[in-house]
Design a protein around this motif. Structure first.
Motif: not given
Length: 894
Positions: A549-566, A575-583
């Protein structure tokens, strides 16, 4: 079959003998011979391909078959596959015997004279007795210590020690010269020892109590296993982000089979396999016994664990029988041994461990003619000395070497041992073994004889510690082995470079000068975090963590900024690749999003929060989560992190019992600050405003990254938007110490000025309820009452300060006034304190308010409900109107 029979054929024979009656043995033999010929002529790879093909055919035909996950009850590594043992076997056995003795002497001594024989101090002998050889093989050949933090220097393996075996680790440190005889004499006497010129030795691995010795706290069962997995994954994270090259380093964990019942022990097995953590080896000490009796009395725990780990995707190595059994298996042409083991449950195996050679001849080998013939020519003593795999250094080394070299999967070694090994009639394999802390003279002499120790009868009976001369062959060998592996273990180090933090306005100016803008403290935190991540010095060292629930806490903008480790990057188009808050997942991603696992997220936080000591690299984790899933859910892990001297931030979002209105009973936190207050090195804050939050974050980072103090912060955040005031200059110290005067609300000119009413009251509030306190003050002012409002940022810091002042006075020191009393001197009249937590939180400072001031607390005791914030606050009597009512009652009680 003979001594040269390939191990895989022995396994096949064992399986055959355990199967049901064959309706067509000739056809079965033809299939077997054909497969054996294929394996012999074309090799194992081709044989595996054929098995996979047959499995595909079976699925296509809907046969309803799949391979069994459990293999026969024999060693995974055959005699023909064992590497040459690289050490001096006799020397290592002598050293292991010495450590067994010193560990036993230490525990028994602690429970003798000083306690009148009452065994008050406790301690464990049997667990280490079963694990000693597992430890020693690691110490002599595999566990690497940190050479340093310079370029090209090995930074050491991570070793998690089975907690009940701590006496054995102390015994080794004694021989190594890191502890002396006096230290061993004060086992579990940490308070008494310093006055006698000794170091007290704590019961289990506790880095907080022995900060230069233990690295990882494992005393709370289950916490060690999950922690080891996330430490191994964090090492991959550091490597992939190019912060620190952790290749070539291993995480070793020695755990108990009974410990595997803990849900935390099992909860991350699939993560380890999914991430391909071949930098991790678990050794499960399968002595088949819990504290009170067998682990699986009516089953076989090794079989159960093999299925579990294999199904989760681990490489499983069974270490069941010692070298003395190799000849018996080679002579067993009918497979009687394997068949009998397949039918022997652990409860019976424990009985065999507790009895002597004659009993085992009659009751184990006497079960069939085939077994009886195998035992012919063996004396009762030889039968008694048949070792299980976990007590055979050659077999252990073979298993460890295979595990260390395995690639692509984590490895578990299931090592079969005897609890209380070598304790003879005093405790080997007995139901009472775990609690055994006393030995009489004959028992001690029997133990001495069993391990051929160089002690006289008198020395044995007097529990004399034994240490060979410094120039002896044993001591030279032991020191040489550790020198080859980088030094001594366990050893905790804290050398890490200071990381400078950015100036507060550079990332929090919007909070310092909020100008009344509506904002939640959760949103303020995320905005500050985004700014901190951009700092060139600190930013790369930050580890943002969410369970979900990172989105619940308003952290979605960090997805693009620093990325999620994989560990594999991103193999799909989101699915949301065109969004500024995409995963966005990436190999060098910075966010650790752990899924719906607070235990996993907390283990990741601990790995990052202790990186300064484990890796010599200071990292700063921020774990943000629903506050009711923190201390309430993973409090034991938080306590273990505190023991490990963690440094980082825990952010309890949507905190309080009335701020997350619609979620109801289990989703409303009213106790986290109460529990946080019990952890000495946790500083807990409940800020109401973004400006307060920024000051707290700044101070926390200064303490952890610059001053390098062993503290961590728990900060509660709200999802409620309200006007944020500017930060007034000069109140920073009050924010950090726990309280400051926010404002005084004076009576209106037209208010009732009746002399019957005491016109002044002090109102205290924190977090979500401070806005209600301010409203109440305004209403009281409208009624002609002067109300002074205090913002309490930390009830626990105020309580600790007050307790320290109180204790100083008790001890005859200079009397000092508690900070909260100093603050309240700026007002007069009764005091009403309100929070979104149970009343015990504001009650914690009652003893330290100014003498003569009446003090009333309001809180949210009881179960939560689902409703609006307004309705909930009215229900719990913490809304503005309830605070006014309480203040009026205090002013003129009936």
């Amino acid at each position: 079959m003979n001594d040269s029979t390939p191990h895989h054929l022995l396994m096949q024979a064992a399986s055959d003998t355990a199967s049901s009656a064959d309706p067509d043995p000739q056809e079965t033999a033809e299939w077997r011979e054909a497969f054996e010929a294929l394996a012999r002529t074309q090799g194992p790879a081709r044989a595996r391909e054929m098995l996979h093909e047959l499995s595909r055919v079976a699925r296509k035909q809907r046969i309803g078959w799949q391979p069994e996950l459990a293999t026969p009850y024999v060693n995974t590594i055959g005699v023909d596959e064992q590497p040459v043992f690289p050490g001096d076997l006799a020397m290592e056995e002598r050293l292991a015997s010495l450590m067994r003795w010193n560990a036993l002497a230490m525990v028994v001594r602690a429970n003798q004279a000083e306690t009148g024989g009452s065994a008050e101090l406790g301690g464990h002998i049997a667990s280490y007795a079963s694990a000693a050889d597992l430890f020693e093989t690691g110490f002599n050949h595999f566990f690497r210590a940190r050479e340093g933090v310079g370029e090209g220097q090995h930074r050491g393996d991570l070793v998690f020690f089975q907690p009940h075996s701590a006496p054995g680790v102390y015994a080794r440190a004694y021989l190594e010269g890191r502890l002396n005889e006096k230290d061993l004499g004060f086992y579990r006497q940490e308070l008494t020892a310093p006055s006698q010129g000794a170091q007290g030795l704590c019961s289990y691995p506790h880095p907080y109590l022995m900060p230069d010795f233990w690295q990882f706290p494992t005393g709370s069962m289950g916490i060690g296993p999950i922690s080891s997995i996330y430490h191994a994954r964090f090492m991959r994270y550091l490597t992939h982000r190019r912060l620190l090259d952790c290749t070539g380093r291993k995480v070793w964990g020695v755990f108990g089979d009974g410990e595997m019942d803990e849900p935390e022990s099992m909860s991350a097995l699939t993560l380890a396999a999914r991430e391909g953590l071949d930098n991790m080896v678990w050794v499960v000490n399968c002595n088949l016994q819990r504290l009170d009796g067998p682990v699986r009395g009516n089953g076989r725990i090794i079989d159960e664990l093999e299925k579990l780990f294999a199904g989760a995707g681990w490489n499983v190595i069974k270490l069941v029988w010692g070298s003395d059994w190799d000849g018996l298996f080679a002579r067993d042409l009918t497979g009687a041994l394997a068949q009998t083991f397949a039918q022997t449950v652990d409860g019976q195996m424990q009985t065999f461990a507790a009895k002597d050679g004659r009993f085992n001849r009659d009751n184990f080998f006497g079960q069939s003619e085939e077994l009886a013939r195998l035992a012919q020519g063996m004396t009762d003593e030889q039968i008694d000395r048949l070792k299980r795999g976990g007590h055979d250094l050659v077999k252990i080394h073979a298993a460890y070497a295979a595990a260390a070299n395995h690639q692509g999967q984590p490895t578990v070694i299931l090592a079969h041992t005897k609890k209380g090994y070598g304790m003879g009639s005093a405790g080997q394999g007995k139901m009472t073994t775990h609690s055994q802390k006393k030995f009489d003279g004959e028992d001690l002499i029997e133990f001495r004889n069993r391990f051929n120790l160089p002690l006289s009868d008198e020395q044995a009976k007097n529990l004399a510690f034994y240490k060979p001369a410094a120039d002896s062959a044993e001591m030279q060998y032991m020191h040489a082995r550790r020198a080859a592996l980088g030094g001594y273990l366990p050893r905790r180090e804290t050398t890490a470079d200071i990381v400078n933090i950015p100036a507060l306005p550079s990332y929090a100016q919007f909070a310092l000068a909020a100008d009344g803008k509506d904002m939640s403290t959760t949103m303020a935190f995320v905005r500050m975090l985004g700014g901190l991540l951009k700092d060139p010095a600190l930013g790369p060292k930050i580890v943002p963590i969410v369970a979900d629930e990172a989105r619940t806490f308003g952290m979605a903008n960090l997805f693009k900024q620093v990325g999620i480790y994989s560990s594999v990057g991103q193999r799909y188009a989101p699915e949301d690749i065109g969004s500024v808050l995409s995963y966005r997942e990436a190999l060098d991603g910075q966010i650790l999003e752990e899924g719906i696992s607070e235990a996993g997220a907390m283990a990741s936080w601990t790995a990052a929060a202790t990186s300064y000591s484990v890796h010599g690299l200071a990292m700063l984790p921020f774990y943000i989560y629903y506050s009711m899933f923190g201390f309430q859910r993973v409090g034991d892990q938080i306590w273990a992190a505190a023991d490990q001297r963690a440094r980082g931030f825990l952010l309890g979002a949507t905190s309080g019992r009335t701020t997350l209105g619609g979620e109801g009973l289990q989703h409303q936190d009213g106790t986290s600050h109460l529990i946080a207050a019990t952890i000495p090195n946790c500083k807990a804050y409940d800020p109401a405003f973004a400006g307060e939050l920024s000051v707290i974050l700044d101070r926390g980072m200064q303490e952890m990254m610059v001053e390098q103090k062993d503290v961590f912060y728990y900060i509660t955040l709200m999802n409620e938007n309200y006007a944020q005031p500017d930060l007034r200059t000069g109140i920073e110290a009050g924010i950090i110490r726990g309280c400051y005067q926010f404002n005084s609300y004076m009576p209106n000119q037209n208010a009732d000025q009746s002399p019957k009413i005491l016109k002044k009251v002090a109102l205290m509030g924190s977090g979500a309820i401070l806005t209600e306190v301010i409203k109440a003050a305004q209403q009281l002012a409208a009624q002609g009452i002067e109300a002074t409002v205090y913002s309490v940022t930390s009830w626990s810091e105020l309580a600790r300060d007050g307790a320290a002042c109180q204790q100083q006075a008790i001890n005859g020191g200079t009397a000092t006034t508690p900070f909260i009393a100093q603050q309240l001197q700026g007002s007069t009249g009764p005091i009403v304190a309100a929070t979104d937590y149970v009343r015990a939180v504001p009650e914690s400072i009652r003893a330290f308010v100014p003498e003569g001031r009446r003090y009333l607390t309001l809180g949210t005791d009881g179960f939560g409900r689902s409703d609006t914030r307004a309705a909930l606050r009215e229900f719990f009597s913490v809304d503005a109107q309830s605070i006014v009512k309480a203040a009026l009652h205090m002013l003129h009680p009936k």
